[in-house]
Design a protein around this motif. Structure first.
Motif, short mmCIF file in Angstrom:
data_model
loop_
_atom_site.label_atom_id
_atom_site.label_comp_id
_atom_site.label_asym_id
_atom_site.label_seq_id
_atom_site.Cartn_x
_atom_site.Cartn_y
_atom_site.Cartn_z
N LEU A 55 -7.80 -1.17 -2.81
CA LEU A 55 -6.95 -1.46 -3.59
C LEU A 55 -6.73 -1.14 -5.51
O LEU A 55 -5.51 -1.04 -5.54
N THR A 73 -3.51 -5.38 -7.03
CA THR A 73 -3.28 -4.20 -7.38
C THR A 73 -2.29 -4.10 -7.57
O THR A 73 -1.94 -5.10 -8.72
N HIS A 120 11.97 6.67 -0.15
CA HIS A 120 10.38 5.67 0.24
C HIS A 120 10.14 4.21 0.17
O HIS A 120 9.63 3.88 0.79
N ILE A 125 2.16 1.74 -3.69
CA ILE A 125 1.52 2.48 -4.57
C ILE A 125 0.28 3.74 -4.29
O ILE A 125 1.41 4.52 -5.02
N GLU A 126 0.90 3.80 -2.87
CA GLU A 126 0.07 5.26 -3.00
C GLU A 126 0.92 6.81 -2.43
O GLU A 126 0.57 7.24 -2.52
N PHE A 127 2.31 6.61 -2.63
CA PHE A 127 3.40 7.78 -2.08
C PHE A 127 3.73 7.64 -3.86
O PHE A 127 4.21 6.39 -3.77
N ASP A 128 4.14 8.83 -3.86
CA ASP A 128 5.55 9.13 -5.23
C ASP A 128 7.02 10.36 -4.14
O ASP A 128 6.30 11.14 -3.70
N TRP A 186 0.85 -1.11 -0.12
CA TRP A 186 -0.03 -0.03 0.09
C TRP A 186 0.51 0.91 0.05
O TRP A 186 0.53 2.02 -1.13
#
Length: 363
Positions: free
Chosen positions: A174, A181, A121, A112-115, A109
């Motif tokens: 998700l 995912t 990261h 996937i969700e953070f850049d 999660w």
């Protein structure tokens, strides 16, 4: 002076004999397992030499197979550490499988969700997996500490809870009704171009370094810190520890949390390294349950767990090549692996028999 030297020499010889016996017994057990597996293959009409040659080729045959073997070993080390840490502190964590699953999902999660830049990261995703496993293990730890609910019962039930909750989140939150995912961002991946070049594009990743570092961390905590001493003391005797001024409840919870963190890291290694996504699971991965056997075979010691995980990972990885190269059916392969593990586990019994005979010899 001469008597002291003589006594020192006798103790040294006794120590060397004991150490040699402790090293030879597991080797002897593996040989017995291999012979028993060969017998099964012979009775079933298959060539054991071809079968074991295929297994060895599946482990060490080329760079790709070697990389896949190391990749398989990685989660086994962490799952074994999770079981062993709890066991060394007087608890039996049967919930490593569930903690691994929630750690896997949490790490993916975050991936996937953070850049974010990779140096932020990736550590964040790895630590999220550890935190999720720790949080899942906190529940049975708290129930054990506050209400003396047996951790075996709670952790077993939480395995199923983790499986179904993660499947629901993957399907409905998700992945937009997909069975898995999307892939994690490259900045959260443990995969390495360096390892891919070395191992002919295998899925080996940096997780093996993390797993070995965790083995050192477990050894350091339990053997070199005051916290580790307290954890072991509480596990050995609650009443004596409380009388000595130690917080029994706090140490029970802490032990389960650390154990769960190791399990969550095992899941993060799978999510961020091997697969790069989280998928709906029709059943358990089995890694968490195999971690119990890894811990027991490794004597609940860090170095022993690494070696036991290498055995398990090698057998699992090499066995995949036996049907392809030697024509041995998967069912026979599973029986052969089970026999090898059985005889390795029986090393405790072999050691007990030898100790009994040695005591009679002394008398």
């Amino acid at each position: 002076m001469s008597n002291k030297l003589k006594q020192y020499g006798q103790r040294s010889i006794k120590y060397l004999i004991t150490s040699a016996r402790n090293m030879l017994i597991p080797i002897f057990s593996v040989i017995l397992g291999l012979l028993a597996g060969a017998g099964i293959m012979l009775v079933s009409g298959y060539d054991p030499i071809s079968g074991y040659s295929a297994m060895l080729n599946g482990i060490f045959g080329d760079e790709y197979y070697l990389g896949e073997t190391v990749r398989q070993i990685t989660p086994y080390i962490l799952a074994g550490l999770a079981v062993a840490f709890a066991f060394r502190t007087g608890l039996f964590n049967i919930g490593v499988e569930g903690q691994l699953i929630v750690g896997w999902l949490a790490a993916v999660w975050v991936g996937i969700e953070f850049d974010l830049p990779k140096f932020i990261h990736l550590p964040l995703a790895v630590l999220s997996g550890a935190a999720a496993g720790a949080l899942w293990a906190f529940i049975p730890g708290l129930l054990k500490a506050r209400f003396r609910v047996h951790e075996v019962i709670v952790t077993i039930m939480l395995n199923y809870t983790a499986l179904h909750i993660t499947n629901y989140l993957i399907l409905n939150v998700l992945s937009d009704k997909q069975d898995k995912t999307e892939n994690i961002a490259e900045s959260a991946s443990l995969r390495s171009v360096l390892f891919e070049n070395w191992t002919d594009l295998s899925r080996m990743h940096w997780g093996i370094i993390i797993a070995l570092a965790c083995a050192i961390i477990m050894w350091f905590i339990l053997e070199k810190t005051t916290t580790g001493f307290e954890l072991k003391a509480v596990g050995f005797n609650h009443h004596a520890s409380q009388y000595a001024g130690m917080s029994v409840n706090k140490n029970i919870v802490l032990s389960m949390v650390i154990s769960g963190a190791f399990a969550g890291l095992a899941g993060a290694m799978e999510g961020l390294g091997t697969f790069g996504y989280a998928a709906i699971k029709g059943g358990f991965t089995g890694v968490g349950f195999d971690g119990i056997a890894v811990a027991l075979l490794g004597g609940n010691a860090a170095i022993g767990i690494v070696l036991a995980a290498a055995l398990f990972g090698g057998l699992k990885s090499g066995a995949l090549n036996m049907p392809l190269e030697a024509g041995v059916p998967n069912e026979i392969v599973d029986i052969v692996i089970a026999l090898i593990i059985f005889f390795v586990a029986s090393s405790y019994f072999i050691r007990w028999i030898l100790s009994r005979f040695s005591k009679k010899g002394v008398k």
